[in-house]
Motif scaffolding. Sequence first.
Motif, PDB file in Angstrom:
ATOM      1  N   ALA A   7      36.731  42.497  44.260  1.00 11.98           N
ATOM      2  CA  ALA A   7      35.388  42.564  44.829  1.00 11.98           C
ATOM      3  C   ALA A   7      35.267  41.659  46.046  1.00 11.98           C
ATOM      4  N   GLU A   8      34.568  42.127  47.036  1.00 12.61           N
ATOM      5  CA  GLU A   8      34.269  41.318  48.213  1.00 12.61           C
ATOM      6  C   GLU A   8      32.853  40.780  48.069  1.00 12.61           C
ATOM      7  N   ILE A   9      32.702  39.477  48.153  1.00 14.41           N
ATOM      8  CA  ILE A   9      31.409  38.840  47.948  1.00 14.41           C
ATOM      9  C   ILE A   9      30.475  39.168  49.109  1.00 14.41           C
ATOM     10  N   GLN A  10      29.280  39.567  48.757  1.00 23.23           N
ATOM     11  CA  GLN A  10      28.247  39.871  49.738  1.00 23.23           C
ATOM     12  C   GLN A  10      27.209  38.748  49.735  1.00 23.23           C
ATOM     13  N   PRO A  11      26.699  38.368  50.899  1.00 19.79           N
ATOM     14  CA  PRO A  11      25.670  37.321  50.956  1.00 19.79           C
ATOM     15  C   PRO A  11      24.473  37.689  50.079  1.00 19.79           C
ATOM     16  N   GLY A  12      23.918  36.689  49.431  1.00 27.99           N
ATOM     17  CA  GLY A  12      22.742  36.890  48.604  1.00 27.99           C
ATOM     18  C   GLY A  12      23.032  37.281  47.170  1.00 27.99           C
ATOM     19  N   HIS A  13      24.293  37.383  46.801  1.00 27.58           N
ATOM     20  CA  HIS A  13      24.659  37.762  45.436  1.00 27.58           C
ATOM     21  C   HIS A  13      25.290  36.574  44.727  1.00 27.58           C
ATOM     22  N   SER A  14      25.136  36.540  43.433  1.00 33.29           N
ATOM     23  CA  SER A  14      25.760  35.515  42.611  1.00 33.29           C
ATOM     24  C   SER A  14      27.214  35.894  42.364  1.00 33.29           C
ATOM     25  N   LEU A  15      28.079  34.895  42.259  1.00 33.18           N
ATOM     26  CA  LEU A  15      29.473  35.166  41.896  1.00 33.18           C
ATOM     27  C   LEU A  15      29.547  35.870  40.550  1.00 33.18           C
ATOM     28  N   LEU A  16      28.598  35.584  39.692  1.00 36.05           N
ATOM     29  CA  LEU A  16      28.573  36.209  38.368  1.00 36.05           C
ATOM     30  C   LEU A  16      28.417  37.726  38.469  1.00 36.05           C
ATOM     31  N   ASP A  17      27.777  38.200  39.540  1.00 35.99           N
ATOM     32  CA  ASP A  17      27.592  39.642  39.732  1.00 35.99           C
ATOM     33  C   ASP A  17      28.925  40.383  39.874  1.00 35.99           C
ATOM     34  N   TYR A  18      29.956  39.683  40.296  1.00 40.70           N
ATOM     35  CA  TYR A  18      31.247  40.310  40.577  1.00 40.70           C
ATOM     36  C   TYR A  18      32.249  40.181  39.430  1.00 40.70           C
ATOM     37  N   MET A  19      31.915  39.407  38.437  1.00 39.02           N
ATOM     38  CA  MET A  19      32.832  39.192  37.313  1.00 39.02           C
ATOM     39  C   MET A  19      32.704  40.346  36.331  1.00 39.02           C
ATOM     40  N   THR A  20      33.727  41.184  36.283  1.00 40.81           N
ATOM     41  CA  THR A  20      33.690  42.378  35.438  1.00 40.81           C
ATOM     42  C   THR A  20      34.216  42.126  34.028  1.00 40.81           C
ATOM     43  N   VAL A  21      34.845  40.977  33.812  1.00 44.05           N
ATOM     44  CA  VAL A  21      35.336  40.617  32.480  1.00 44.05           C
ATOM     45  C   VAL A  21      34.235  39.785  31.809  1.00 44.05           C
ATOM     46  N   THR A  22      33.661  40.319  30.750  1.00 52.68           N
ATOM     47  CA  THR A  22      32.507  39.700  30.084  1.00 52.68           C
ATOM     48  C   THR A  22      32.773  38.255  29.707  1.00 52.68           C
ATOM     49  N   GLU A  23      33.913  37.979  29.126  1.00 54.66           N
ATOM     50  CA  GLU A  23      34.239  36.613  28.699  1.00 54.66           C
ATOM     51  C   GLU A  23      34.274  35.657  29.897  1.00 54.66           C
ATOM     52  N   ASP A  24      34.857  36.085  31.014  1.00 57.99           N
ATOM     53  CA  ASP A  24      34.904  35.250  32.222  1.00 57.99           C
ATOM     54  C   ASP A  24      33.491  34.955  32.718  1.00 57.99           C
ATOM     55  N   ARG A  25      32.650  35.978  32.748  1.00 57.02           N
ATOM     56  CA  ARG A  25      31.272  35.835  33.236  1.00 57.02           C
ATOM     57  C   ARG A  25      30.473  34.891  32.336  1.00 57.02           C
ATOM     58  N   GLU A  26      30.610  35.041  31.023  1.00 61.04           N
ATOM     59  CA  GLU A  26      29.880  34.183  30.090  1.00 61.04           C
ATOM     60  C   GLU A  26      30.317  32.728  30.208  1.00 61.04           C
ATOM     61  N   THR A  27      31.616  32.498  30.332  1.00 63.50           N
ATOM     62  CA  THR A  27      32.130  31.135  30.480  1.00 63.50           C
ATOM     63  C   THR A  27      31.641  30.518  31.786  1.00 63.50           C
ATOM     64  N   ALA A  28      31.716  31.269  32.871  1.00 65.39           N
ATOM     65  CA  ALA A  28      31.254  30.766  34.169  1.00 65.39           C
ATOM     66  C   ALA A  28      29.766  30.436  34.130  1.00 65.39           C
ATOM     67  N   LYS A  29      28.967  31.284  33.498  1.00 61.09           N
ATOM     68  CA  LYS A  29      27.517  31.057  33.398  1.00 61.09           C
ATOM     69  C   LYS A  29      27.233  29.785  32.614  1.00 61.09           C
ATOM     70  N   LYS A  30      27.915  29.579  31.490  1.00 60.10           N
ATOM     71  CA  LYS A  30      27.726  28.368  30.697  1.00 60.10           C
ATOM     72  C   LYS A  30      28.082  27.123  31.508  1.00 60.10           C
ATOM     73  N   ASN A  31      29.196  27.191  32.238  1.00 58.20           N
ATOM     74  CA  ASN A  31      29.620  26.042  33.036  1.00 58.20           C
ATOM     75  C   ASN A  31      28.642  25.750  34.176  1.00 58.20           C
ATOM     76  N   LEU A  32      28.143  26.786  34.824  1.00 57.56           N
ATOM     77  CA  LEU A  32      27.153  26.584  35.888  1.00 57.56           C
ATOM     78  C   LEU A  32      25.868  25.978  35.324  1.00 57.56           C
ATOM     79  N   ASP A  33      25.434  26.466  34.184  1.00 60.29           N
ATOM     80  CA  ASP A  33      24.234  25.912  33.542  1.00 60.29           C
ATOM     81  C   ASP A  33      24.424  24.438  33.206  1.00 60.29           C
TER      82      ASP A  33
END
Length: 70
Positions: A7-33
């Motif tokens: 995925a190519e990151i577009q301005p105005g979007h969260s990095l989480l929007d591009y994470m297609t692996v659920t486990e990766d996205r959940e871990t990243a969200k917890k760490n950001l929080d």
Amino acid sequence: MQAIYGAEIQPGHSLLDYMTVTEDRETAKKNLDRALVGERLVESAYSGEEMRSRLYFEVSHNPFSQKMAL
């Protein structure tokens, strides 16, 4: 994000929007929080689409605070 999720990151979007692996996205969200409430942490893990193309990363979250001058 290009190398990991194709995925190519577009301005105005969260990095989480591009994470297609659920486990990766959940871990990243917890760490950001955690970082947003002031916790400093370092995580080492594999991320990516398929087991053969997953990449190993170390990510550091270092919160900062902006002090106002009087």
